[in-house]
Enzyme design. Sequence first.
Site, PDB file in Angstrom:
ATOM      1  N   GLU A 167      43.433  85.140  25.017  1.00 32.60           N
ATOM      2  CA  GLU A 167      43.805  84.751  26.387  1.00 32.60           C
ATOM      3  C   GLU A 167      45.300  84.477  26.490  1.00 32.60           C
ATOM      4  OE1 GLU A 167      41.470  83.415  24.483  1.00 32.60           O
ATOM      5  OE2 GLU A 167      39.715  82.763  25.610  1.00 32.60           O
ATOM      6  N   CYS A 196      43.557  77.543  25.647  1.00 29.03           N
ATOM      7  CA  CYS A 196      43.572  78.700  26.553  1.00 29.03           C
ATOM      8  C   CYS A 196      43.173  78.294  27.968  1.00 29.03           C
ATOM      9  CB  CYS A 196      42.640  79.778  26.003  1.00 29.03           C
ATOM     10  SG  CYS A 196      43.206  80.425  24.414  1.00 29.03           S
ATOM     11  N   CYS A 242      39.101  78.275  24.660  1.00 27.15           N
ATOM     12  CA  CYS A 242      39.249  76.968  24.023  1.00 27.15           C
ATOM     13  C   CYS A 242      40.110  76.100  24.950  1.00 27.15           C
ATOM     14  CB  CYS A 242      39.877  77.127  22.637  1.00 27.15           C
ATOM     15  SG  CYS A 242      41.676  77.306  22.667  1.00 27.15           S
ATOM     16  N   HIS A 257      45.753  83.359  20.553  1.00 33.42           N
ATOM     17  CA  HIS A 257      44.396  83.671  20.999  1.00 33.42           C
ATOM     18  C   HIS A 257      44.487  84.796  22.032  1.00 33.42           C
ATOM     19  CE1 HIS A 257      42.436  79.511  19.871  1.00 33.42           C
ATOM     20  NE2 HIS A 257      43.127  80.046  18.881  1.00 33.42           N
TER      21      HIS A 257
END
Lengths: 160, 160
Positions: free
Chosen positions: A58, A89, A86, A56
Amino acid sequence: MPSFKPEKKFMLLAIAKAREGISKGQAPFGACIVRKGKAVACEHNMVWKSMDITAHAEIVALRRACKKLKKIDLPDCAIYSTLEPCPMCFSAIHWARIPFIIYGASIADAKRGGFNELEISNEKMKKSGRLRVRLAKGFMKKDCVSLFKEWGARKGKKAY
Amino acid sequence: MPSFKPEKKFMLLAIAKAREGISKGQAPFGACIVRKGKAVACEHNMVWKSMDITAHAEIVALRRACKKLKKIDLPDCAIYSTLEPCPMCFSAIHWARIPFIIYGASIADAKRGGFNELEISNEKMKKSGRLRVRLAKGFMKKDCVSLFKEWGARKGKKAY
């Protein structure tokens, strides 16, 4: 904890990264880690490119910031994300001791945008873990939500 | 969902990896991803080695399994971890669609062992996200908890 004021220019960097990701067939998310008024790591989602379910935006930005600053604790940083992080993260940001999270679109927006989300909000994670992280929600939300449309208009797009 | 029975041999692989990590100055955690009766990826925590705050054993194993199997969805896999996955790892396992998590030591054990933990249990994450993942808790717990002692006896150990 120091005072903190979100700045548009850093979210614009995260949005630009998300857009770069869209153009490369990636999911429409971007993140930017900022330290002392300077962007340290701006990244887009790389799940498909890296064939790495953990990539992801991040997480990719955290990895880069740690490498660049040669440390695993980033208590003097803030992270801007086009989407509410999420729980993976959010927790990674906690491990890195980043005290400020600024995000645009919400997890609910991502669901409406076609993404299968793990529906545990940052607020809920914060409460569950009794954490002090500060959240700035819905910052430049309209611009961040519009990324889903740009992504949706693209041929061959792949959600996950 | 298929039936599932945890097997000692795979937790032993995760424990062996954790031990290898300890010998290399890493945090005392190991994980092993198993598919169709075969270990696909066994890894130890690499936070210090990679200078990457996200490099928990489960994350490193997920990355390797995705690369090896050339896919981001691993619904036919199970993950063995010497420690209850933290919320970052739990969520990453969710994203990878792994339906079985088997762990030894609990988050509370890790706290007692000297680690600063994010105290949100797998059970709580499962409930919050309304997930169907199956959890086998405390599997070979004694062996997994003993890793903290081995790590604790080591000179120059670094918690985080």
